[in-house]
Motif scaffolding. Structure first.
Motif, PDB file in Angstrom:
ATOM      1  N   UNK A  59       0.849  -1.204   0.000  1.00  0.00           N
ATOM      2  CA  UNK A  59       0.000   0.000   0.000  1.00  0.00           C
ATOM      3  C   UNK A  59       0.879   1.247   0.000  1.00  0.00           C
ATOM      4  N   UNK A  60       0.368   2.337  -0.547  1.00  0.00           N
ATOM      5  CA  UNK A  60       1.114   3.598  -0.477  1.00  0.00           C
ATOM      6  C   UNK A  60       1.378   3.985   0.978  1.00  0.00           C
ATOM      7  N   UNK A  61       2.479   4.674   1.197  1.00  0.00           N
ATOM      8  CA  UNK A  61       2.808   5.107   2.557  1.00  0.00           C
ATOM      9  C   UNK A  61       1.731   6.060   3.075  1.00  0.00           C
TER      10      UNK A  61
ATOM     11  N   UNK B  64       2.156   9.485   1.560  1.00  0.00           N
ATOM     12  CA  UNK B  64       1.637   9.647   0.194  1.00  0.00           C
ATOM     13  C   UNK B  64       0.104   9.666   0.207  1.00  0.00           C
ATOM     14  N   UNK B  65      -0.452   8.765   1.006  1.00  0.00           N
ATOM     15  CA  UNK B  65      -1.917   8.727   1.088  1.00  0.00           C
ATOM     16  C   UNK B  65      -2.461  10.071   1.595  1.00  0.00           C
TER      17      UNK B  65
ATOM     18  N   UNK C 149      -1.055  12.986   1.233  1.00  0.00           N
ATOM     19  CA  UNK C 149      -0.924  13.990   0.168  1.00  0.00           C
ATOM     20  C   UNK C 149      -2.063  13.854  -0.836  1.00  0.00           C
ATOM     21  N   UNK C 150      -2.378  12.619  -1.180  1.00  0.00           N
ATOM     22  CA  UNK C 150      -3.422  12.406  -2.193  1.00  0.00           C
ATOM     23  C   UNK C 150      -4.807  12.718  -1.618  1.00  0.00           C
ATOM     24  N   UNK C 151      -5.009  12.372  -0.372  1.00  0.00           N
ATOM     25  CA  UNK C 151      -6.297  12.714   0.247  1.00  0.00           C
ATOM     26  C   UNK C 151      -6.483  14.230   0.313  1.00  0.00           C
TER      27      UNK C 151
ATOM     28  N   UNK D 252      -5.664  16.254  -1.891  1.00  0.00           N
ATOM     29  CA  UNK D 252      -6.183  16.683  -3.203  1.00  0.00           C
ATOM     30  C   UNK D 252      -7.707  16.637  -3.166  1.00  0.00           C
TER      31      UNK D 252
ATOM     32  N   UNK E 294      -0.569  20.375  -3.636  1.00  0.00           N
ATOM     33  CA  UNK E 294       0.379  20.136  -2.545  1.00  0.00           C
ATOM     34  C   UNK E 294       1.810  20.421  -3.013  1.00  0.00           C
TER      35      UNK E 294
ATOM     36  N   UNK F 183       5.874  20.207  -3.512  1.00  0.00           N
ATOM     37  CA  UNK F 183       6.783  19.086  -3.692  1.00  0.00           C
ATOM     38  C   UNK F 183       8.142  19.445  -3.103  1.00  0.00           C
TER      39      UNK F 183
ATOM     40  N   UNK G 147     -11.658   8.954  -1.820  1.00  0.00           N
ATOM     41  CA  UNK G 147     -10.719   8.399  -0.824  1.00  0.00           C
ATOM     42  C   UNK G 147     -10.882   6.883  -0.726  1.00  0.00           C
TER      43      UNK G 147
ATOM     44  N   UNK H 229      -9.287   5.331  -3.707  1.00  0.00           N
ATOM     45  CA  UNK H 229      -7.824   5.279  -3.632  1.00  0.00           C
ATOM     46  C   UNK H 229      -7.364   4.244  -2.613  1.00  0.00           C
TER      47      UNK H 229
ATOM     48  N   UNK I 261      -2.704   0.762  -4.051  1.00  0.00           N
ATOM     49  CA  UNK I 261      -1.534  -0.115  -4.085  1.00  0.00           C
ATOM     50  C   UNK I 261      -1.259  -0.604  -5.506  1.00  0.00           C
TER      51      UNK I 261
ATOM     52  N   UNK J 243       0.092   2.330  -7.529  1.00  0.00           N
ATOM     53  CA  UNK J 243       1.487   2.628  -7.189  1.00  0.00           C
ATOM     54  C   UNK J 243       2.422   1.596  -7.824  1.00  0.00           C
TER      55      UNK J 243
END
Lengths: 165, 187
Positions: free
Chosen positions: A21-23, A26-27, A29-31, A33, A112, A114, B11, B14, B19, B22
């Motif tokens: 899963x994304x860290x 990262x999650x 940062x994307x949330x 958005x 966000x 960079x 959310x 995602x 995963x 990514x």
């Protein structure tokens, strides 16, 4: 043995592997958005000179684009003959757009930042490079509901000195 | 869907597919940091395209209904974002090479686990498969990724990667053959 059977066992084994899963960073940062909302400023009630200046720039840009079209049309007239330009009547089109469209929105969307890491400036001092991207957005509309949207991407890079003592 | 529900829906989307997305971003980039940047950029494009914003690099709006995109469209966005990222990086590297202050950032992509250890019973077997997948040439690995973990058909894969369908199928076959060979010869 056909291809499907040949790889069935390996395929099944591969499908058992779950991508990591994304860290959480990262999650997050994307949330962010999804949580970001555009800040819309109603142009009908401008109270500050700065807001008015916001409008002058895009209108000037739009005028420049129309002038460019006019220039291209004049060039085409020279290269393709007069018939094409006579039908387009560019000056009339400019007048119609100016009269019928009026501004309704001005806003921006900030993405966000960079973190580009540490770099060294010309004095060999460490600086953290942070890049910001955002879009200035404007919208005009006429009485028939036709819209003109202008989105201007912007980018800023900030260098933040790093304490080394 | 109401505007209030939209962020939560995205959310959830995602959380479910992040995963896999990514993993594909990793195939399109050279480092974990780049993969994360590309994924973030791609999601932003999809989000803005759905909102009907034009001129921000999104190839097309998914559906402009507030619903998150399907996986196939998300993969396309990632690929476009990766291409843009590579172009920007190319320019940056060229600038840095001209500068006397060259920062050499190690490529850490090989040190990051692409897969969790809870899928297979044996951690050692998971490591073997992961190493074999990572050792595949990029063009074969991306087809494998889209087929196995993206659940795309060869028609969809060909469309996403801009290659003929037969090429997609043959790359997949090559990838599987190589994996099989690696995993049977590994002690």
């Amino acid at each position: 043995m056909n291809d499907e059977n040949e790889f069935d066992e390996l395929e099944a084994e591969l499908r058992q592997l779950k991508p990591t899963a994304p860290s959480a960073e990262l999650e997050g940062k994307i949330f962010s958005i999804f949580d970001s909302e555009e800040k819309i400023v109603p142009i009908a009630t401008p109270q500050h000179q700065e807001t008015i200046m916001h409008w002058i720039r895009p209108i000037a840009a739009a005028a420049a684009v129309l002038a460019l079209f006019l220039g291209v049309a004049l060039l085409l007239r020279g290269s393709l003959g007069g018939d094409v330009v006579e039908k387009t009547e560019p000056k009339k089109a400019i007048t119609e757009i100016d009269a019928s469209f009026h501004p309704v929105k001005a806003g921006n969307l900030i993405m966000p930042p960079t973190d580009e890491g540490v770099i060294y400036d010309e004095n060999n001092e460490p600086q953290r490079s942070v890049r910001y991207k955002y879009h200035d957005r404007y919208q005009w509309i006429d009485e028939n509901g036709n819209r003109i949207e202008l989105s201007v991407p912007q980018e800023r890079r900030l260098l933040v000195p790093i304490e080394t003592d | 869907m109401s505007e209030k529900e939209k962020p939560q829906t995205w959310k959830s989307w995602f959380s479910e597919y992040g995963s896999r997305l990514l993993l594909f971003a990793r195939q399109q980039t050279r480092s974990e940091a780049d993969a994360e940047d590309v994924l973030q950029d791609a999601v932003l494009r999809l989000w803005r395209a759905d909102a009907g914003v034009t001129g921000v690099g999104a190839s097309s709006a998914p559906n402009s209904s507030g619903e998150p995109p399907d996986l196939a469209l998300a993969y396309t966005a990632i690929r476009h974002a990766a291409i843009d990222h590579a172009r920007k990086n190319g320019r940056r590297v060229a600038r840095e090479q001209k500068s006397e202050f060259v920062v050499d950032i190690a490529d850490a992509s090989g040190q990051v686990d692409w897969f969790g250890s809870d899928g297979l019973e044996q951690e050692e077997r998971k490591d073997m498969i992961e190493a074999a997948v990572k050792s595949l040439p990029e063009k074969f690995r991306e087809v494998l990724t889209l087929k196995i973990w993206g659940d795309l058909t060869f028609v969809q894969i060909a469309e996403k990667l801009g290659i003929p369908q037969n090429t997609a199928a043959s790359r997949y076959r090559y990838a599987m053959e190589n994996l099989k060979k690696s995993l049977t010869t590994t002690p």
